[in-house]
Write a protein that holds these residues in place. Structure first.
Motif, PDB file in Angstrom:
ATOM      1  N   THR A 165       0.854  -1.209   0.028  1.00 37.64           N
ATOM      2  CA  THR A 165      -0.190  -0.086  -0.225  1.00 37.64           C
ATOM      3  C   THR A 165       0.805   1.115   0.166  1.00 37.64           C
ATOM      4  OG1 THR A 165      -1.923  -1.230   1.109  1.00 37.64           O
ATOM      5  CG2 THR A 165      -1.732   1.307   1.320  1.00 37.64           C
ATOM      6  N   ILE A 166       1.893   1.154   0.728  1.00 46.25           N
ATOM      7  CA  ILE A 166       2.934   2.569   0.816  1.00 46.25           C
ATOM      8  C   ILE A 166       3.620   2.582  -0.684  1.00 46.25           C
ATOM      9  CG2 ILE A 166       5.046   3.236   1.876  1.00 46.25           C
ATOM     10  CD1 ILE A 166       4.046   2.271   4.561  1.00 46.25           C
ATOM     11  N   GLN A 175       0.786   4.099  -2.717  1.00 48.26           N
ATOM     12  CA  GLN A 175       0.005   5.465  -2.451  1.00 48.26           C
ATOM     13  C   GLN A 175       0.942   6.503  -2.035  1.00 48.26           C
ATOM     14  OE1 GLN A 175      -3.117   4.705   0.326  1.00 48.26           O
ATOM     15  NE2 GLN A 175      -4.002   3.241  -1.054  1.00 48.26           N
ATOM     16  N   PHE A 176       2.119   6.455  -1.897  1.00 51.40           N
ATOM     17  CA  PHE A 176       3.155   7.181  -1.297  1.00 51.40           C
ATOM     18  C   PHE A 176       3.030   8.717  -2.068  1.00 51.40           C
ATOM     19  CE2 PHE A 176       6.102   5.527  -4.146  1.00 51.40           C
ATOM     20  CZ  PHE A 176       7.089   6.587  -4.407  1.00 51.40           C
ATOM     21  N   VAL A 210      -0.409  10.385  -1.624  1.00 47.76           N
ATOM     22  CA  VAL A 210      -0.571  10.784  -0.062  1.00 47.76           C
ATOM     23  C   VAL A 210       0.520  12.134  -0.016  1.00 47.76           C
ATOM     24  CG1 VAL A 210      -0.222  10.412   2.536  1.00 47.76           C
ATOM     25  CG2 VAL A 210      -1.269   8.810   0.766  1.00 47.76           C
ATOM     26  N   ALA A 211       1.481  12.027  -0.627  1.00 46.56           N
ATOM     27  CA  ALA A 211       2.687  13.317  -0.690  1.00 46.56           C
ATOM     28  C   ALA A 211       2.181  14.259  -1.013  1.00 46.56           C
ATOM     29  CB  ALA A 211       4.022  12.615  -0.992  1.00 46.56           C
ATOM     30  N   TYR A 234       2.192  13.414   7.377  1.00 44.10           N
ATOM     31  CA  TYR A 234       2.413  12.472   6.247  1.00 44.10           C
ATOM     32  C   TYR A 234       2.549  11.208   6.277  1.00 44.10           C
ATOM     33  CZ  TYR A 234       4.868  10.450   2.044  1.00 44.10           C
ATOM     34  OH  TYR A 234       5.268   9.527   1.070  1.00 44.10           O
ATOM     35  N   LEU A 235       3.583  10.626   7.117  1.00 43.74           N
ATOM     36  CA  LEU A 235       3.975   9.290   7.349  1.00 43.74           C
ATOM     37  C   LEU A 235       2.953   8.827   8.407  1.00 43.74           C
ATOM     38  CD1 LEU A 235       6.432   7.427   7.495  1.00 43.74           C
ATOM     39  CD2 LEU A 235       7.040   8.322   9.639  1.00 43.74           C
ATOM     40  N   LEU A 238       0.186   7.791   5.574  1.00 40.32           N
ATOM     41  CA  LEU A 238       0.997   6.445   5.002  1.00 40.32           C
ATOM     42  C   LEU A 238       0.822   5.318   5.375  1.00 40.32           C
ATOM     43  CD1 LEU A 238       1.932   6.215   1.874  1.00 40.32           C
ATOM     44  CD2 LEU A 238       4.280   6.873   2.777  1.00 40.32           C
ATOM     45  N   GLU A 278      -1.615   1.806   5.294  1.00 44.00           N
ATOM     46  CA  GLU A 278      -1.147   0.452   4.986  1.00 44.00           C
ATOM     47  C   GLU A 278      -1.606  -0.283   6.087  1.00 44.00           C
ATOM     48  OE1 GLU A 278       1.114  -2.686   3.658  1.00 44.00           O
ATOM     49  OE2 GLU A 278       1.555  -0.677   2.939  1.00 44.00           O
TER      50      GLU A 278
END
Length: 102
Positions: A24-25, A28-29, A32-33, A46-47, A50, A54
């Motif tokens: 997922t990360i 999608q990173f 999401v960023a 953000y983290l 993310l 996941e």
């Protein structure tokens, strides 16, 4: 930061995510960023988003896997019932049975 470096970094992040089995990360990173930049979120926010994505995906997959492994019988509804196989049951009366509110 040079725009030429960004694709290399993204490819590296995807590779790391694949190696760590964080699908997922890895998928999608970037979205999401971009959202974090638009909303002016911190790197910690953000983290968190993310990692939350996941965890949610893993939870959904775990539930789906457990349901599949349980071998539940096919879901049946009243509409699927063949009243001709049980003529002693009043189809009209059963069809109008009060149902619980959903």
């Amino acid at each position: 930061m040079s725009t030429a470096i960004v694709p290399v970094q993204q490819a590296t992040i995807r590779q790391y995510a694949k190696q760590l089995q964080l699908t997922t990360i890895g998928g999608q990173f970037t979205q999401v960023a971009e959202q974090a930049v638009r909303q002016k979120q911190s790197h910690l926010s953000y983290l968190e988003a993310l990692l939350g994505a996941e965890v949610e995906e893993r939870d959904r997959n775990a539930v789906a896997r457990r349901i599949k492994e349980s071998h539940f019988p096919k879901v049946k509804t009243l509409e699927d019932f063949k009243f001709s196989d049980a003529p002693h049951l009043p189809a009209v009366q059963i069809g109008t049975w009060p149902r619980a509110a959903t």
